[in-house]
Design a protein around this motif. Structure first.
Motif, PDB file in Angstrom:
ATOM      1  N   VAL A   1       0.854  -1.190   0.000  1.00 46.35           N
ATOM      2  CA  VAL A   1       0.000   0.000   0.000  1.00 46.35           C
ATOM      3  C   VAL A   1       0.883   1.231   0.000  1.00 46.35           C
ATOM      4  O   VAL A   1       1.830   1.330   0.795  1.00 46.35           O
ATOM      5  N   ARG A   2       0.582   2.159  -0.889  1.00 48.69           N
ATOM      6  CA  ARG A   2       1.274   3.458  -0.921  1.00 48.69           C
ATOM      7  C   ARG A   2       0.425   4.469  -0.162  1.00 48.69           C
ATOM      8  O   ARG A   2      -0.744   4.675  -0.472  1.00 48.69           O
ATOM      9  N   LEU A   3       1.032   5.066   0.855  1.00 46.36           N
ATOM     10  CA  LEU A   3       0.323   6.040   1.687  1.00 46.36           C
ATOM     11  C   LEU A   3       0.518   7.451   1.139  1.00 46.36           C
ATOM     12  O   LEU A   3       1.551   7.740   0.517  1.00 46.36           O
ATOM     13  N   PRO A   4      -0.462   8.351   1.316  1.00 48.41           N
ATOM     14  CA  PRO A   4      -1.689   8.152   2.092  1.00 48.41           C
ATOM     15  C   PRO A   4      -2.914   7.798   1.257  1.00 48.41           C
ATOM     16  O   PRO A   4      -3.964   7.532   1.810  1.00 48.41           O
ATOM     17  N   ARG A   5      -2.821   7.814  -0.089  1.00 52.01           N
ATOM     18  CA  ARG A   5      -4.024   7.636  -0.908  1.00 52.01           C
ATOM     19  C   ARG A   5      -3.895   6.504  -1.923  1.00 52.01           C
ATOM     20  O   ARG A   5      -4.617   6.486  -2.910  1.00 52.01           O
ATOM     21  N   GLY A   6      -3.020   5.569  -1.715  1.00 53.08           N
ATOM     22  CA  GLY A   6      -2.925   4.425  -2.610  1.00 53.08           C
ATOM     23  C   GLY A   6      -1.923   4.663  -3.729  1.00 53.08           C
ATOM     24  O   GLY A   6      -1.178   5.651  -3.723  1.00 53.08           O
ATOM     25  N   PRO A   7      -1.845   3.741  -4.683  1.00 54.40           N
ATOM     26  CA  PRO A   7      -2.680   2.549  -4.913  1.00 54.40           C
ATOM     27  C   PRO A   7      -2.299   1.364  -4.041  1.00 54.40           C
ATOM     28  O   PRO A   7      -1.327   1.419  -3.292  1.00 54.40           O
ATOM     29  N   THR A   8      -3.059   0.280  -4.183  1.00 53.10           N
ATOM     30  CA  THR A   8      -2.841  -0.942  -3.416  1.00 53.10           C
ATOM     31  C   THR A   8      -2.604  -2.097  -4.372  1.00 53.10           C
ATOM     32  O   THR A   8      -3.406  -2.334  -5.277  1.00 53.10           O
ATOM     33  N   LEU A   9      -1.489  -2.816  -4.179  1.00 55.34           N
ATOM     34  CA  LEU A   9      -1.140  -3.978  -5.001  1.00 55.34           C
ATOM     35  C   LEU A   9      -1.270  -5.225  -4.131  1.00 55.34           C
ATOM     36  O   LEU A   9      -0.690  -5.298  -3.044  1.00 55.34           O
ATOM     37  N   THR A  10      -2.021  -6.201  -4.615  1.00 53.19           N
ATOM     38  CA  THR A  10      -2.234  -7.452  -3.885  1.00 53.19           C
ATOM     39  C   THR A  10      -1.482  -8.571  -4.584  1.00 53.19           C
ATOM     40  O   THR A  10      -1.679  -8.808  -5.781  1.00 53.19           O
TER      41      THR A  10
ATOM     42  N   SER B   1       0.624  -1.617 -18.132  1.00 48.54           N
ATOM     43  CA  SER B   1       0.545  -0.616 -17.056  1.00 48.54           C
ATOM     44  C   SER B   1       0.787  -1.238 -15.693  1.00 48.54           C
ATOM     45  O   SER B   1       1.419  -0.628 -14.819  1.00 48.54           O
ATOM     46  N   GLN B   2       0.300  -2.462 -15.466  1.00 51.61           N
ATOM     47  CA  GLN B   2       0.491  -3.094 -14.162  1.00 51.61           C
ATOM     48  C   GLN B   2       1.955  -3.408 -13.899  1.00 51.61           C
ATOM     49  O   GLN B   2       2.433  -3.335 -12.765  1.00 51.61           O
ATOM     50  N   LEU B   3       2.725  -3.715 -14.983  1.00 52.30           N
ATOM     51  CA  LEU B   3       4.153  -3.998 -14.816  1.00 52.30           C
ATOM     52  C   LEU B   3       4.911  -2.722 -14.454  1.00 52.30           C
ATOM     53  O   LEU B   3       5.780  -2.737 -13.569  1.00 52.30           O
ATOM     54  N   LYS B   4       4.570  -1.611 -15.108  1.00 50.75           N
ATOM     55  CA  LYS B   4       5.218  -0.338 -14.779  1.00 50.75           C
ATOM     56  C   LYS B   4       4.871   0.099 -13.356  1.00 50.75           C
ATOM     57  O   LYS B   4       5.721   0.647 -12.635  1.00 50.75           O
TER      58      LYS B   4
ATOM     59  N   LYS C   1      -4.137  -8.247  -8.066  1.00 54.78           N
ATOM     60  CA  LYS C   1      -5.086  -7.147  -8.204  1.00 54.78           C
ATOM     61  C   LYS C   1      -4.392  -5.824  -7.945  1.00 54.78           C
ATOM     62  O   LYS C   1      -3.494  -5.727  -7.101  1.00 54.78           O
ATOM     63  N   VAL C   2      -4.827  -4.792  -8.664  1.00 50.06           N
ATOM     64  CA  VAL C   2      -4.389  -3.412  -8.461  1.00 50.06           C
ATOM     65  C   VAL C   2      -5.640  -2.564  -8.309  1.00 50.06           C
ATOM     66  O   VAL C   2      -6.541  -2.625  -9.159  1.00 50.06           O
ATOM     67  N   GLU C   3      -5.705  -1.776  -7.230  1.00 50.17           N
ATOM     68  CA  GLU C   3      -6.879  -0.935  -6.986  1.00 50.17           C
ATOM     69  C   GLU C   3      -6.430   0.417  -6.446  1.00 50.17           C
ATOM     70  O   GLU C   3      -5.352   0.542  -5.847  1.00 50.17           O
ATOM     71  N   THR C   4      -7.264   1.415  -6.664  1.00 46.60           N
ATOM     72  CA  THR C   4      -6.986   2.756  -6.170  1.00 46.60           C
ATOM     73  C   THR C   4      -7.386   2.861  -4.708  1.00 46.60           C
ATOM     74  O   THR C   4      -8.213   2.096  -4.208  1.00 46.60           O
ATOM     75  N   GLY C   5      -6.815   3.838  -4.010  1.00 46.51           N
ATOM     76  CA  GLY C   5      -7.149   4.045  -2.601  1.00 46.51           C
ATOM     77  C   GLY C   5      -6.525   2.993  -1.707  1.00 46.51           C
ATOM     78  O   GLY C   5      -5.688   2.182  -2.127  1.00 46.51           O
TER      79      GLY C   5
ATOM     80  N   MET D   1      -7.204  -0.033  -0.348  1.00 44.92           N
ATOM     81  CA  MET D   1      -7.916  -1.316  -0.382  1.00 44.92           C
ATOM     82  C   MET D   1      -9.433  -1.162  -0.476  1.00 44.92           C
ATOM     83  O   MET D   1     -10.172  -2.058  -0.121  1.00 44.92           O
ATOM     84  N   ASP D   2      -9.897  -0.012  -0.948  1.00 48.01           N
ATOM     85  CA  ASP D   2     -11.339   0.159  -1.087  1.00 48.01           C
ATOM     86  C   ASP D   2     -11.705   0.998  -2.310  1.00 48.01           C
ATOM     87  O   ASP D   2     -12.797   1.560  -2.369  1.00 48.01           O
ATOM     88  N   GLY D   3     -10.806   1.089  -3.277  1.00 47.43           N
ATOM     89  CA  GLY D   3     -11.067   1.923  -4.445  1.00 47.43           C
ATOM     90  C   GLY D   3     -11.455   1.110  -5.665  1.00 47.43           C
ATOM     91  O   GLY D   3     -11.812  -0.070  -5.598  1.00 47.43           O
ATOM     92  N   GLU D   4     -11.357   1.761  -6.798  1.00 46.60           N
ATOM     93  CA  GLU D   4     -11.708   1.124  -8.065  1.00 46.60           C
ATOM     94  C   GLU D   4     -10.634   0.118  -8.475  1.00 46.60           C
ATOM     95  O   GLU D   4      -9.431   0.378  -8.342  1.00 46.60           O
ATOM     96  N   VAL D   5     -11.051  -1.039  -8.966  1.00 40.17           N
ATOM     97  CA  VAL D   5     -10.117  -2.088  -9.394  1.00 40.17           C
ATOM     98  C   VAL D   5      -9.609  -1.750 -10.790  1.00 40.17           C
ATOM     99  O   VAL D   5     -10.375  -1.678 -11.753  1.00 40.17           O
TER     100      VAL D   5
END
Length: 488
Positions: free
Chosen positions: A99-108, A150-153, A283-287, A289-293
């Motif tokens: 997780v990148r703080l404070p506003r994402g993104p989140t990589l699972t 984009s996911q690799l970058k 998975k990659v999502e914004t925010g 862990m509660d944003g857009e996938v």
């Protein structure tokens, strides 16, 4: 003696008296912890991963079950924390979130395989250590991350931002002790993570000379001279003979290790520290862990489905904002009501205090007889009434003026005034009866308190009667026999 403190003793953090240097505050810091129920091996994996990211991580971080993600986000700005790595475990496999703080993104990431550091160390034939091994950040080496997706970058940027930027012109080789290798396999989409310790050894030096240079005293009991020890070991070992020439470098700086001289050729050796991981991006999502996938490995949605999900998300945000505004309004109303009740209670307390003061004043002032005004008695009221009703002058003894000493308050009478009044009404007979009752009470009290008096009373009045069947001793025994066999 000091009182014993109750409850859990929580250690308070001491305030920093000195300001940290800029290069330390600008370096990326991280929180690494687990969420939910995980096994003991995943807990060990969390501790091993903290060693990889040291020194810019909370090594002794204790994440309790009651702590939420908001707690970590709230303190991240004060502690210059830029990343969070969260380990979770499901019935299928463990997972890792970056997780990148404070506003994402989140990589699972899904963890397919992992080996703990202690298992890696036990598999090595020879283990190496350094006193300043974890005082500096490791070098990040990324291999195979070439592609236009984009996911690799995003993966490359996320991993690079976790470690401090390396300035090649100012780097000090004495501070480089570790390296982190990330190898991406484009066919399987797997990432292999390895952690190594870097050593530098001189090239072309025999094993015996290396022992002498490493300040280890060799065993010379089998040799007559030290030259025999050196000449015998001139032949290189198998590992030295198979040394890869690509690992040979010329040292541009002086290194604090014996045998490595500036300008000479030295070989770079890597000894694994662990842990080993094989992960895959899911998975990659914004925010947080509660944003857009933005990307998912297995689930793919159409544009219409994405628009519907976005619309629902916006409605949820609006509803949440509306509830928040309603809660703030309710809080304001409660505070206003509380202030109003507080004012009323203070006003009631003030009135009560004034009433108490008035009552105290009335008690302190002497009470006057309503028939008395300015010290004069209404003496002629009864006589005047007698004249009007009877039509005659009253006798002089009938309405005599009472002296002022007779006008007393009720509280001035003695405590036994009630008894004297009743005696006058009931007469001398009642007085005699009351005196008899008082004598009886006095006798009973003496009888109750004095043991000797009680004994005498029992001796005189409480003689035991003889039973009927018992024969009288003075009378002669007759021929009659009772049922119990006695003669009388």
């Amino acid at each position: 003696m000091a009182k014993k403190r109750r409850g859990r003793c929580v250690k308070k953090n001491k305030q920093l008296t000195s300001i940290e240097p800029e290069h330390l505050t600008r370096a990326p810091h991280s929180f690494i912890f687990h969420r939910g129920t995980v096994g003991k091996y995943v807990l060990s994996l969390v501790k091993d991963f903290r060693k990889i990211v040291e020194p810019f991580t909370a090594t002794n971080l204790k994440a309790r079950r009651k702590n939420s993600l908001k707690d970590f986000v709230s303190v991240s700005g004060l502690l210059h924390v830029s990343h969070m790595m969260i380990f979770t475990c499901s019935p299928e496999s463990p997972y890792m979130r970056l997780v990148r703080l404070p506003r994402g993104p989140t990589l699972t990431f899904k963890i397919h395989e992992y080996v703990l550091a202690r298992d890696v160390a036990s598999s090595l034939k020879k283990q190496y250590s350094h006193p300043r091994l974890y005082q500096t950040a490791p070098l990040l080496i990324m291999n195979g991350f070439s592609g236009e997706s984009s996911q690799l970058k995003l993966m490359v940027a996320s991993f690079q931002s976790m470690f401090p930027v390396l300035n090649i012109s100012k780097v000090n080789l004495n501070e480089v002790h570790r390296c982190l290798l990330l190898n991406y396999n484009s066919e399987t989409n797997m990432i292999d993570i390895r952690h190594y310790m870097i050593r530098v050894t001189p090239v072309g030096v025999s094993k015996s000379v290396k022992k002498l240079l490493s300040s280890k005293v060799p065993n010379l009991s089998r040799f007559s001279d030290i030259s025999d020890f050196i000449e015998k070991a001139d032949v290189l070992s198998e590992s030295e003979g198979e040394d890869d020439p690509n690992s040979h470098v010329e040292l541009p700086q002086e290194i604090r290790s014996r045998g490595n001289i500036v300008g000479n050729t030295s070989a770079i050796r890597l000894s694994e520290l662990g842990p080993r991981l094989t992960i895959q991006l899911l998975k990659v999502e914004t925010g947080l862990m509660d944003g857009e996938v933005l990307y998912h490995e297995y689930i793919h949605k159409t544009e219409e489905e994405k628009a519907e999900i976005l619309r629902r998300r916006e409605e949820t945000k609006k509803l949440k904002l509306k509830r928040k505004q309603q809660q703030t309004e309710n809080v304001k109303k409660k505070e206003a009501l509380k202030e109003e009740l507080k004012k009323k209670s203070l006003e009631g307390m003030r009135k009560k205090k004034e009433n108490e003061v008035e009552i105290e004043k009335e008690k302190s002032d002497p009470k006057m007889n309503p028939t008395v005004e300015d010290g004069n008695l209404d003496e002629d009221d009864d006589a005047e009434w007698y004249r009007k009703e009877v039509g005659k002058e009253p006798e002089p003894e009938l309405f005599q003026n009472k002296p002022k000493s007779a006008l007393k308050r009720k509280s001035d009478y003695p405590h036994n005034t009630w008894r004297s009044k009743k005696m006058k009404k009931e007469g001398a007979k009642s007085v005699k009866w009351r005196d008899q009752q008082d004598e009886k009470r006095a006798k009973y009290s003496n009888f109750k308190n004095n043991k000797s008096i009680r004994r005498e009373v029992f001796k005189k009045g409480n003689k035991k009667k003889q039973p009927i069947n018992q024969p009288i001793r003075k009378r002669k025994l007759g021929s009659r026999v009772s049922k119990d066999g006695r003669r009388y």
